[in-house]
Design a protein around this motif. Structure first.
Motif, short mmCIF file in Angstrom:
data_model
loop_
_atom_site.label_atom_id
_atom_site.label_comp_id
_atom_site.label_asym_id
_atom_site.label_seq_id
_atom_site.Cartn_x
_atom_site.Cartn_y
_atom_site.Cartn_z
N ALA A 160 32.30 20.75 -40.06
CA ALA A 160 32.21 22.16 -40.42
C ALA A 160 31.15 22.38 -41.50
CB ALA A 160 33.57 22.66 -40.90
N GLU A 161 31.07 21.45 -42.47
CA GLU A 161 30.07 21.57 -43.53
C GLU A 161 28.66 21.50 -42.95
OE1 GLU A 161 31.15 18.39 -46.07
OE2 GLU A 161 32.50 19.59 -47.30
N HIS A 162 28.48 20.59 -41.99
CA HIS A 162 27.16 20.48 -41.33
C HIS A 162 26.82 21.77 -40.60
CE1 HIS A 162 23.76 18.83 -39.16
NE2 HIS A 162 24.32 19.21 -38.02
N ALA A 163 27.83 22.35 -39.94
CA ALA A 163 27.60 23.61 -39.21
C ALA A 163 27.23 24.73 -40.16
CB ALA A 163 28.85 23.97 -38.40
N LEU A 164 27.93 24.83 -41.28
CA LEU A 164 27.63 25.87 -42.25
C LEU A 164 26.21 25.73 -42.80
CD1 LEU A 164 30.89 26.23 -44.40
CD2 LEU A 164 29.89 27.89 -42.82
N THR A 165 25.79 24.49 -43.04
CA THR A 165 24.41 24.25 -43.50
C THR A 165 23.41 24.70 -42.44
OG1 THR A 165 25.14 22.34 -44.80
CG2 THR A 165 22.80 22.49 -44.32
N THR A 166 23.74 24.44 -41.18
CA THR A 166 22.86 24.85 -40.07
C THR A 166 22.73 26.36 -40.01
OG1 THR A 166 23.42 22.90 -38.76
CG2 THR A 166 22.55 24.80 -37.57
N SER A 171 25.74 20.61 -33.88
CA SER A 171 26.83 21.32 -34.56
C SER A 171 27.85 21.86 -33.55
CB SER A 171 26.27 22.48 -35.40
OG SER A 171 25.39 22.01 -36.39
N ALA A 172 28.01 21.17 -32.43
CA ALA A 172 28.91 21.65 -31.39
C ALA A 172 30.36 21.57 -31.86
CB ALA A 172 28.73 20.84 -30.12
N PRO A 173 31.14 22.67 -31.71
CA PRO A 173 32.54 22.66 -32.14
C PRO A 173 33.46 22.13 -31.04
CG PRO A 173 31.94 24.84 -31.37
CD PRO A 173 30.69 23.98 -31.25
N LEU A 174 34.73 21.92 -31.40
CA LEU A 174 35.72 21.54 -30.40
C LEU A 174 35.99 22.69 -29.44
CD1 LEU A 174 38.42 19.74 -32.59
CD2 LEU A 174 36.95 18.67 -30.88
N HIS A 175 35.95 23.91 -29.98
CA HIS A 175 36.36 25.07 -29.18
C HIS A 175 35.75 26.33 -29.79
CE1 HIS A 175 38.73 27.67 -26.66
NE2 HIS A 175 39.38 28.19 -27.68
N ILE A 176 35.41 27.28 -28.94
CA ILE A 176 34.90 28.56 -29.41
C ILE A 176 35.81 29.68 -28.92
CG2 ILE A 176 32.98 30.23 -29.30
CD1 ILE A 176 31.07 27.93 -28.97
N SER A 177 36.31 30.49 -29.82
CA SER A 177 37.05 31.70 -29.45
C SER A 177 36.09 32.87 -29.64
CB SER A 177 38.29 31.87 -30.33
OG SER A 177 39.23 30.84 -30.07
N TRP A 178 35.76 33.51 -28.55
CA TRP A 178 34.63 34.45 -28.49
C TRP A 178 35.10 35.89 -28.60
CZ3 TRP A 178 29.59 33.86 -28.91
CH2 TRP A 178 28.72 34.81 -28.38
#
Length: 347
Positions: free
Chosen positions: A316-322, A292-299
């Protein structure tokens, strides 16, 4: 301090008497590789990440000068002046010298986290190159000698008998047994694709009638493993947030949180309830493990949240499920889609 620490190998009687020495390809160990070649010992160096085999045997040019030997001890020399040593070769290693990220005076060692030194030793044991009495030495800076809880050391982990630093020689008196075989049940099938020699060893073991069943793990068990692995201590890394990219209030255009994805090609997820002390690098690692690695993370670590940018709604849907199934150190993460008016990606 690498030169000073490596120079201490000459004080070891076992090094003086050793005919065959295995030394990791780490840059700080370059001087001990040179000392081995100057003493006309057989020098074995593991192939990087075990991709092309188990060892390289360094063979300097006939009548090599000191400068030529120095070149042979470098990573370039390992490529140019070596021949492969495989599982079928007969070799007996008298001394094993490994690098470490950290090591305790009791002999417990932490490497880079991928287990190559442990697997190398286990494979050497399988081919009869080492035994329980083989001496293992690590060479580190004094600041790398730290307390490491015994419970962090597992059956497959390699421990050390001696520690060399620029100022000390430490005999660990470690009684933890060194790995004598690959523990196949701890390995995923994917690693066989990355390390062909491991696949060959597994075939040999299977023919010999050994149990070589690989790791099988349900998604729930894998999640538990990751949660146990990532045990962060609040405020343990006081400067961690300085290494992260913050999203200022000026740049924060993520608003209108809802469960519908925007029409924009880039989809932003707001992740909140992040536990204190969690580093952005740890979050990235966890996301990679979950695919579920994103393009970019704003921390925004101080606010216990982060904004994750995905290239499309599918990711994004896969990440939300995770995130629905994920908790870290007892904290349940909250994730929801955020509408970004003009998502900005890093240059």
């Amino acid at each position: 301090g690498a030169l000073e620490a490596c120079a201490k190998v000459s004080l070891f009687e076992i090094f003086t008497k050793a005919a065959v020495v295995k030394v990791d390809p780490d840059k700080p160990l370059e001087w001990v590789r040179l000392a081995s070649l100057q003493a006309r010992k057989t020098l074995l160096v593991p192939t990087p990440r075990l991709k092309t085999g188990l060892f390289n045997r360094i063979i300097p040019p006939k009548g090599a000068t000191k400068e030529e030997l120095r070149v042979c001890s470098t990573s370039q020399g390992i490529k140019e002046f070596s021949v492969p040593v495989g599982l079928d070769d007969t070799v007996h290693v008298d001394l094993v010298i490994v690098g470490s990220v950290a090591v305790s005076e009791r002999g417990y060692r932490i490497g880079k986290g991928e287990g190559f030194a442990d697997m190398e030793y286990a494979m050497m044991a399988c081919m009869g190159a080492v035994c329980e009495s083989t001496v293992v030495v690590t060479i580190v800076h004094d600041c790398q000698v730290v307390d490491i809880p015994e419970e962090l050391t597992e059956s497959h982990d390699l421990t050390v008998d001696f520690i060399l630093t620029p100022t000390r020689i430490i005999k660990t008196e470690c009684t933890h047994p060194k790995p004598q075989d690959i523990i196949w049940s701890k390995l995923h099938r994917e690693i066989l694709k990355k390390i062909p020699i491991l696949k060959k060893l597994r075939t040999l073991k299977r023919v010999a009638g050994k149990d070589v069943a690989l790791k099988t793990m349900s998604a729930e068990e894998d999640e538990t493993k990751i949660s146990n692995k990532l045990k962060w201590q609040p405020n343990f890394h006081p400067k961690a947030e300085l290494q992260c990219e913050y999203l200022s209030s000026k740049d924060n255009k993520c608003a209108g949180f809802n469960h519908k994805f925007p029409n924009s090609s880039v989809t932003t997820i707001c992740l909140s309830n992040i536990p204190a002390g969690l580093r952005v690098s740890e979050l990235k690692s966890l996301l990679r493990e979950q695919d579920s690695a994103p393009l970019h993370i704003s921390w925004q670590g101080a606010k216990h949240r982060a904004f994750l940018l995905y290239p499309d709604t599918t990711g994004a849907e896969h990440a939300l499920t995770t995130f629905e199934k994920l908790s870290i150190n007892g904290y349940t993460l909250h994730a929801e889609c955020a509408r970004s008016q003009e998502p900005k990606l890093p240059n």
